[in-house]
Write an enzyme that holds these catalytic residues in place. Structure first.
Site, PDB file in Angstrom:
ATOM      1  N   TYR A  49     -10.400 -21.763  43.925  1.00  0.00           N
ATOM      2  CA  TYR A  49      -8.986 -21.934  44.282  1.00  0.00           C
ATOM      3  C   TYR A  49      -8.165 -22.389  43.069  1.00  0.00           C
ATOM      4  O   TYR A  49      -7.099 -21.822  42.787  1.00  0.00           O
ATOM      5  CB  TYR A  49      -8.894 -22.957  45.412  1.00  0.00           C
ATOM      6  CG  TYR A  49      -7.501 -23.223  45.945  1.00  0.00           C
ATOM      7  CD1 TYR A  49      -6.876 -22.332  46.806  1.00  0.00           C
ATOM      8  CD2 TYR A  49      -6.817 -24.386  45.597  1.00  0.00           C
ATOM      9  CE1 TYR A  49      -5.603 -22.586  47.315  1.00  0.00           C
ATOM     10  CE2 TYR A  49      -5.549 -24.652  46.098  1.00  0.00           C
ATOM     11  CZ  TYR A  49      -4.949 -23.747  46.952  1.00  0.00           C
ATOM     12  OH  TYR A  49      -3.691 -24.010  47.454  1.00  0.00           O
ATOM     13  N   LYS A 107      -5.043 -20.529  41.137  1.00  0.00           N
ATOM     14  CA  LYS A 107      -3.720 -21.133  41.014  1.00  0.00           C
ATOM     15  C   LYS A 107      -3.326 -21.323  39.548  1.00  0.00           C
ATOM     16  O   LYS A 107      -2.144 -21.230  39.199  1.00  0.00           O
ATOM     17  CB  LYS A 107      -3.681 -22.467  41.775  1.00  0.00           C
ATOM     18  CG  LYS A 107      -3.858 -22.316  43.290  1.00  0.00           C
ATOM     19  CD  LYS A 107      -2.775 -21.441  43.889  1.00  0.00           C
ATOM     20  CE  LYS A 107      -2.881 -21.280  45.391  1.00  0.00           C
ATOM     21  NZ  LYS A 107      -1.817 -20.450  45.961  1.00  0.00           N
TER      22      LYS A 107
HETATM   23  P1  NAP Z   1      -1.595 -21.472  55.781  1.00  0.00           P
HETATM   24  O1  NAP Z   1      -0.902 -22.389  56.710  1.00  0.00           O
HETATM   25  O2  NAP Z   1      -3.087 -21.362  55.827  1.00  0.00           O
HETATM   26  O3  NAP Z   1      -0.940 -20.021  55.941  1.00  0.00           O
HETATM   27  C1  NAP Z   1      -1.411 -18.986  55.150  1.00  0.00           C
HETATM   28  C2  NAP Z   1      -0.595 -17.723  55.368  1.00  0.00           C
HETATM   29  O4  NAP Z   1      -1.104 -16.713  54.476  1.00  0.00           O
HETATM   30  C3  NAP Z   1      -0.709 -17.155  56.758  1.00  0.00           C
HETATM   31  O5  NAP Z   1       0.527 -16.595  57.147  1.00  0.00           O
HETATM   32  C4  NAP Z   1      -1.769 -16.047  56.620  1.00  0.00           C
HETATM   33  O6  NAP Z   1      -1.602 -14.982  57.548  1.00  0.00           O
HETATM   34  C5  NAP Z   1      -1.474 -15.561  55.219  1.00  0.00           C
HETATM   35  N1  NAP Z   1      -2.633 -14.932  54.592  1.00  0.00           N
HETATM   36  C6  NAP Z   1      -3.884 -15.449  54.430  1.00  0.00           C
HETATM   37  N2  NAP Z   1      -4.679 -14.552  53.829  1.00  0.00           N
HETATM   38  C7  NAP Z   1      -3.941 -13.430  53.653  1.00  0.00           C
HETATM   39  C8  NAP Z   1      -4.223 -12.143  53.133  1.00  0.00           C
HETATM   40  N3  NAP Z   1      -5.421 -11.815  52.647  1.00  0.00           N
HETATM   41  N4  NAP Z   1      -3.226 -11.220  53.119  1.00  0.00           N
HETATM   42  C9  NAP Z   1      -2.005 -11.519  53.599  1.00  0.00           C
HETATM   43  N5  NAP Z   1      -1.675 -12.735  54.091  1.00  0.00           N
HETATM   44  C10 NAP Z   1      -2.639 -13.674  54.127  1.00  0.00           C
HETATM   45  O7  NAP Z   1      -1.280 -21.857  54.243  1.00  0.00           O
HETATM   46  P2  NAP Z   1      -0.165 -22.841  53.643  1.00  0.00           P
HETATM   47  O8  NAP Z   1      -0.694 -24.205  53.616  1.00  0.00           O
HETATM   48  O9  NAP Z   1       1.156 -22.544  54.245  1.00  0.00           O
HETATM   49  O10 NAP Z   1      -0.175 -22.344  52.111  1.00  0.00           O
HETATM   50  C11 NAP Z   1       0.737 -21.372  51.614  1.00  0.00           C
HETATM   51  C12 NAP Z   1       0.541 -21.264  50.106  1.00  0.00           C
HETATM   52  O11 NAP Z   1       0.780 -22.543  49.503  1.00  0.00           O
HETATM   53  C13 NAP Z   1      -0.870 -20.866  49.694  1.00  0.00           C
HETATM   54  O12 NAP Z   1      -0.830 -20.019  48.570  1.00  0.00           O
HETATM   55  C14 NAP Z   1      -1.500 -22.188  49.328  1.00  0.00           C
HETATM   56  O13 NAP Z   1      -2.546 -22.017  48.415  1.00  0.00           O
HETATM   57  C15 NAP Z   1      -0.327 -22.900  48.700  1.00  0.00           C
HETATM   58  N6  NAP Z   1      -0.456 -24.354  48.696  1.00  0.00           N
HETATM   59  C16 NAP Z   1      -0.606 -25.046  49.855  1.00  0.00           C
HETATM   60  C17 NAP Z   1      -0.735 -26.430  49.799  1.00  0.00           C
HETATM   61  C18 NAP Z   1      -0.903 -27.249  51.041  1.00  0.00           C
HETATM   62  O14 NAP Z   1      -1.115 -28.474  50.915  1.00  0.00           O
HETATM   63  N7  NAP Z   1      -0.781 -26.705  52.216  1.00  0.00           N
HETATM   64  C19 NAP Z   1      -0.727 -27.071  48.570  1.00  0.00           C
HETATM   65  C20 NAP Z   1      -0.581 -26.337  47.415  1.00  0.00           C
HETATM   66  C21 NAP Z   1      -0.436 -24.969  47.488  1.00  0.00           C
HETATM   67  P3  NAP Z   1      -2.027 -15.138  59.121  1.00  0.00           P
HETATM   68  O15 NAP Z   1      -1.051 -16.133  59.707  1.00  0.00           O
HETATM   69  O16 NAP Z   1      -1.871 -13.791  59.676  1.00  0.00           O
HETATM   70  O17 NAP Z   1      -3.424 -15.672  59.120  1.00  0.00           O
END
Ligand code: NAP
Length: 249
Positions: free
Chosen positions: A157, A161
């Site tokens: 991961y 990133k």
């Molecule tokens: P999340 O709640 O797990 O949601 C992920 C989203 O991405 C969902 O809509 C999912 O679709 C979609 N997705 C997953 N795999 C995919 C694929 N192969 N093709 C197309 N769409 C896909 O994640 P989140 O926490 O909102 O994170 C969003 C972004 O922020 C990510 O890149 C994550 O790495 C980054 N981020 C998050 C955090 C955190 O603390 N949450 C921190 C730093 C960075 P479905 O709904 O259809 O499953």
């Protein structure tokens, strides 16, 4: 807010951070293409929330795996169909497959790189032509604080990133003269399904270690996306903006 005539693509907008970004962009008058992997119900909820914010804009969904070129083509075609433009691309779709290096399989490494990094590459490449033609574009990639600092258990991961950061800077250098900016946002710990798997005890420990003493909200990230999407941010490119309550200092 009226329809600004601008169109944004947000990948991974069915849930979490991507949903908040899509809803905020709609509120500000952008038409939005919502990308998601497979959760139809969640994607429909995002559309409903967008429409509640602003009924003047068009909101369409595209289901598919961002690591596949076909999905990138569908997302860009859906945006161009609205009014021939792609103003903003938000590379947000991301997954984790956490485990220590010694136990990580090559398949788990490849999958995380494919979704988090290759997906962003494919989309960024495909929006370049329309953005160059219209002499305006904003490419915003959601990286992470661990892409800058690393994290035990997240070799795949954090590599994906960190890759987004290098890619963002390279795209910024290639396209700055075309009035296309490329920036990355590095969130800290944000309350979504991705972090929902952590126990309350772990969350408490994390909160205690964050200077702001709390996890961030998806809206905190959406606000930064709105800022970078704006015409007024045209002289900001190749930057990595930490939205992390001070975690990355
Ligand atoms: P999340 O709640 O797990 O949601 C992920 C989203 O991405 C969902 O809509 C999912 O679709 C979609 N997705 C997953 N795999 C995919 C694929 N192969 N093709 C197309 N769409 C896909 O994640 P989140 O926490 O909102 O994170 C969003 C972004 O922020 C990510 O890149 C994550 O790495 C980054 N981020 C998050 C955090 C955190 O603390 N949450 C921190 C730093 C960075 P479905 O709904 O259809 O499953």
């Amino acid at each position: 807010m009226e329809n600004t005539g601008k169109t944004a693509i947000v990948t991974g907008a069915g849930r979490g951070i991507g949903r908040a970004i899509a809803v905020s962009l709609c509120r500000e008058g952008y038409n939005v293409v919502i990308g998601y992997a497979g959760n139809d119900e969640a994607a429909k909820e995002t559309v409903d929330l967008c429409k509640q914010q602003n009924n003047e804009v068009q909101v369409v969904t595209v289901k598919g795996d961002v690591s596949e070129e076909e999905t990138a083509t569908k997302l860009v075609d859906a945006a161009l169909e609205i009014n021939g433009r792609v103003d903003v691309l938000v590379n947000n779709a991301g997954i984790t497959k956490d485990t220590l290096l010694a136990r990580m399989t090559a398949d788990d490494f490849d999958r995380v790189i494919d979704v988090n990094l290759k997906g962003a590459f494919l989309l960024s490449q495909k929006v370049t032509k329309p953005m160059m033609k219209q002499r305006f574009g904003r490419i915003i990639s959601i990286s992470s604080v661990v892409g800058v600092h690393g994290n035990a258990g997240q070799v795949n991961y954090s590599a994906s990133k960190a890759g987004l950061i290098g890619m963002t800077k390279s795209i910024a250098k290639e396209l700055a003269a075309r009035n296309i900016t490329a920036n990355a946002i590095a969130p800290g710990m944000i309350e979504t399904d991705m972090t929902g798997v952590l126990s309350d005890k772990v969350k408490e420990e994390i909160n205690a270690s964050i200077p702001a003493k709390r996890m961030g909200t998806p809206e905190d990230i959406a606000n930064a996306v709105l800022f970078l999407s704006d015409e007024k941010s045209s002289y900001i490119t190749g930057q990595i903006i930490g939205v992390d309550g001070g975690m990355g200092m």
